[in-house]
Scaffold this active site. Structure first.
Site, PDB file in Angstrom:
ATOM      1  N   TYR A 155       0.693  -1.199  -0.005  1.00  0.00           N
ATOM      2  CA  TYR A 155       0.136   0.006  -0.076  1.00  0.00           C
ATOM      3  C   TYR A 155       0.829   1.281  -0.115  1.00  0.00           C
ATOM      4  O   TYR A 155       0.713   2.199  -0.857  1.00  0.00           O
ATOM      5  CB  TYR A 155      -0.889   0.149   1.218  1.00  0.00           C
ATOM      6  CG  TYR A 155      -1.892   1.215   1.355  1.00  0.00           C
ATOM      7  CD1 TYR A 155      -2.974   1.167   0.720  1.00  0.00           C
ATOM      8  CD2 TYR A 155      -1.349   2.273   2.163  1.00  0.00           C
ATOM      9  CE1 TYR A 155      -3.753   2.439   0.998  1.00  0.00           C
ATOM     10  CE2 TYR A 155      -2.240   3.151   2.206  1.00  0.00           C
ATOM     11  CZ  TYR A 155      -3.330   3.310   1.834  1.00  0.00           C
ATOM     12  OH  TYR A 155      -4.066   4.586   1.918  1.00  0.00           O
ATOM     13  N   LYS A 159       1.290   4.353  -2.483  1.00  0.00           N
ATOM     14  CA  LYS A 159       1.037   5.932  -2.279  1.00  0.00           C
ATOM     15  C   LYS A 159       2.347   6.595  -2.499  1.00  0.00           C
ATOM     16  O   LYS A 159       2.259   7.945  -2.986  1.00  0.00           O
ATOM     17  CB  LYS A 159       0.713   5.977  -0.878  1.00  0.00           C
ATOM     18  CG  LYS A 159      -0.596   5.538  -0.663  1.00  0.00           C
ATOM     19  CD  LYS A 159      -1.683   6.048  -1.560  1.00  0.00           C
ATOM     20  CE  LYS A 159      -3.069   5.346  -1.395  1.00  0.00           C
ATOM     21  NZ  LYS A 159      -4.128   5.951  -2.215  1.00  0.00           N
TER      22      LYS A 159
END
Length: 258
Positions: A155, A159
């Site tokens: 994740y 980002k």
């Protein structure tokens, strides 16, 4: 300078959470908002709620990972409204587990939504804005682009990648009047983070990492979206705006006895 009157916005992920709050905020400041979401019923509910408050919006079912569908959505907005001034990509998913336990399928799924979907919107909307003479592209990064914890590696990578996509796009399209920026929330009370509430110790630890001792609310992120979409940010591009309650400014979770 924060007004968006006469502007048309495409906001993907507007069916819930930060996207929903941002759609309301853009509309309240004068934009006509096309609220898109994979869940078409949720997108329509958000759009209907906006209209009921006296502002302009419409709902759209859209799979952000389908490049052709995103391109068609942008083309449809141009046909109907003659312009696209604001593009916002908010959807993200997370498979929270150690990197060594990730399956190739899980890795691909997180990248496909978080990076691939964002890429699709930035490319299609960015092309339309460049041809139209300007606009504002906004995508959601995270505090995880800078700091990470166990179970967040994939994740976090998406980002950080989202931020670099925007910076690259800002450098490429600035001469054509297009700005590209990221919003980086801290821990916000949304459906994505709802499972953490089931662990009170975990939930409270996140709350205390904020200088305010609490989680953020979706509507507290929406102001950053309005700012970056508006003329107030006319000289702002290729950057990231942290809305994290001081998370990335603090060193640890212990306050020394001063």
């Amino acid at each position: 300078m924060f007004r968006l009157d006469g502007k048309v916005a495409l906001l993907v992920g507007g069916g819930s959470g930060i996207g929903e709050a941002s759609a309301h905020a853009l509309a309240a400041n004068g934009a006509h908002v096309v609220v898109a979401d994979l869940n078409g019923e949720a997108a329509s509910r958000t759009a209907d709620a906006i209209v009921q408050t006296g502002y302009a919006a419409e709902g759209l079912t859209l799979d952000l990972t389908d490049a052709g569908a995103v391109e068609d959505a942008v083309a449809g907005i141009l046909r109907q409204h003659g312009r696209l001034d604001i593009g916002v990509s908010s959807p993200s998913i997370n498979v929270r587990k150690p990197l060594l336990d990730y399956t190739p399928e899980e890795f691909e799924r997180v990248l496909r939504v978080n990076m691939g979907g964002t890429f699709n919107l930035l490319q299609s909307a960015g092309r339309a804005m460049a041809e139209g003479g300007g606009g504002s592209l906004i995508a959601f990064s995270s505090i995880r682009s800078q700091v990470v914890e166990p179970g967040q590696s994939v994740y976090a990578a998406t980002k950080a990648g989202t931020l670099q996509l925007l910076r690259g796009l800002a450098s490429e399209l600035g001469g054509r009047g297009v700005r590209a920026n990221a919003v980086a929330p801290g821990v916000i009370d949304t459906p994505l983070t709802a499972p953490i509430k089931n662990n009170p110790q975990w939930y409270e630890a996140y709350a205390q990492k904020s200088v305010f001792g609490r989680w953020g609310r979706p509507e507290e992120i929406a102001g950053a979206v309005v700012y970056l979409a508006s003329d107030a940010a006319s000289f702002v591009t290729g950057t990231v705006l942290f809305v994290d309650g001081g998370w990335t400014s603090m060193d640890g979770r212990f306050t020394p006895p001063l």
